[in-house]
Structures are given as C-alpha cells and as structure tokens.
Design a protein around this motif. Structure first.
Motif: not given
Length: 266
Positions: A192, A200-202, A204-206, A208-209, A263-264
């Motif tokens: 990140y 591709s990711f915020e 928090v999203e990365i 959780i992912t 998830l994407q």
C-alpha cells in the motif's frame, strides 16, 4: 532444505519472467500447470489420465480456462457457450457410465466434475488476475500467499502449541495461523505504501482484503491436505523436488485468486 531452495529459485526464474511477459506465454504456462494439477488429483483417485475420463476431463478443463472477456490476443468465448460445452461433457460422462456398465460410476463422474471445477475455477482466475488486474495485483496476491505460508511456518515453529487441524495437518498450529495472517497484513501495508496499489484499494479495504485472503489461503492448504489424507498420499506429485507436486504449491492460489476477484467486484 537445500534441494527445496534450489527448486524454488529455478521455478521463480522460469515463472516470474513469464508473468511479466504475459499474453500467450503466460496462458500456455497456466494451462500446463492446471493440466498437471488435474493429473495429480486423478492419480490420487487412481484414474488413468489417458482413459476416457481423463481425456474428457482435460478437454473440459481447457475449455473452462478460456477467457470469457476480450484480451489482446483472444476475443474471448461467450459464457453461455462455455457452460453449454461443460454440460455436454457431463452428458458424455453419463453416457459413458451406461456404456461401461457402471464400471465408470456416478461417484467417479462426481469426482471428475468437482476436480475440473476445483482446478478450473482457481486457474481461470489466476489468468484473470494477471490479464485484467495486471502484474501488480497478481504479485500482491502471490506475496500475500507466500507471507502467510512463511509467517505460519516460522511463528508455528517458534511458539505454536495449540493444534489447528490435527486430523488433517498435525504440524499446523493456531498460533502459526495467526502469525500467517499478521505477516500477510504487513506485506499488504508494504504494497500500500510502496506501490501504486492504492489505485485499487483504500487503506481499510487492503487491510480487510489481506486478512480474508490469508484466512482463505490457509483453507486452500488445508483442503488439499485433507484430500491427500483421504487418498492416503504424502504429496500430490514429485515434479518439484523438495516441494512435492504442482498442486502442493498452488493449493492456496486456487482459493485466493478467485476470492480476490470477487472482492474486487464489491
């Protein structure tokens, strides 16, 4: 250990450049890997790969792996056409069960179909991740898998006490599993802050992912371990000295790559 390291280096020297090249070389490599995994599963079940079941299953797997969206070297195949071809293959299996007077049983048909889906879904999304998501997303997934495996191994050896799944994999521990998840999160944070994956990711999203993918990557490993234990084999194959078979190396990929794509879409 030295044999294991040598094999890993040679495999990486072959695999990584082809991932960067992409296109037809990458597709060919993935088809070869998927076919080998299917062969290893069939060998566990003691189904000959040059039999009717083996040949039809291989063809269906290859059809399953065809891209359904346009890429620069292939116009894609309609999803409906792929489903129709797959169902036609299942009908051939059912017809053959009659012709063989049930020596090729309904149970075996179910095994073949599930094996194709297990291998096919995973490798299809390996192709999709590289061709649609790009090199960065592909290696993000791989490094999460490798970090999970390494973290689980070293933390488990250092402080592991409580068994995770003793009936399937006696050496795996709950502490090791948590260590794998933490290692995956650390790798995700490095991606990140040090790469363009922020597109591709915020944040928090990365996080959780990475946690979700790490957990399901471990499930992929355990599922394959359970399969080997059920059929009483130590390794899925011997093609990778020190590592076992191809399926032993990509078992987590088959869970992580599809889930990353799902998830994407969320």
């Amino acid at each position: 250990m030295s044999q294991r390291i040598i094999t890993a280096i040679i495999a990486a020297l072959i695999f990584i450049p082809i991932v960067f090249i992409g296109g037809i070389p990458f597709i060919i490599l993935i088809y070869m890997m998927a076919t080998l995994c299917l062969f290893e599963i069939f060998r566990m079940k003691k189904i000959k790969f040059n039999s009717f079941a083996g040949i039809i299953s291989t063809i269906l797997l290859w059809v399953f792996l065809l891209p359904t969206n346009d890429v620069y070297f292939f116009n894609g195949i309609e999803l409906d056409a792929k489903i129709a071809l797959f169902f036609f293959g299942v009908l051939l299996f059912l017809c053959y069960s009659f012709v063989s007077k049930n020596s090729f049983s309904f149970d075996t048909i179910g095994f073949c179909v599930l094996a194709i889906l297990y291998i096919g879904i995973g490798f299809y999304y390996i192709i999709e991740t590289r061709n649609i998501g790009g090199v960065l997303l592909f290696f993000f997934a791989l490094f999460l898998i490798w970090a999970t495996d390494s973290g689980a191994y070293f933390v488990g050896r250092a402080v592991g006490k409580r068994k995770l799944a003793p009936h399937i994999s006696p050496n795996k521990t709950i502490e090791g599993s948590i260590g794998g998840i933490v290692s995956a999160v650390v790798v995700a944070l490095l991606f990140y802050f040090l790469s363009d994956i922020q597109e591709s990711f915020e944040f928090v999203e990365i996080l959780i992912t990475s946690i979700v993918l790490s957990i399901f990557g471990q499930f992929g490993d355990l599922v394959e371990s359970g399969l080997k234990r059920f059929y009483n084999v130590k390794d899925s194959g011997k093609i990778l000295p020190g590592h076992g078979g191809m399926l032993d190396r990509v078992d987590s990929w088959l869970f992580v790559m599809p889930l990353l794509n799902f998830l994407q879409l969320l």
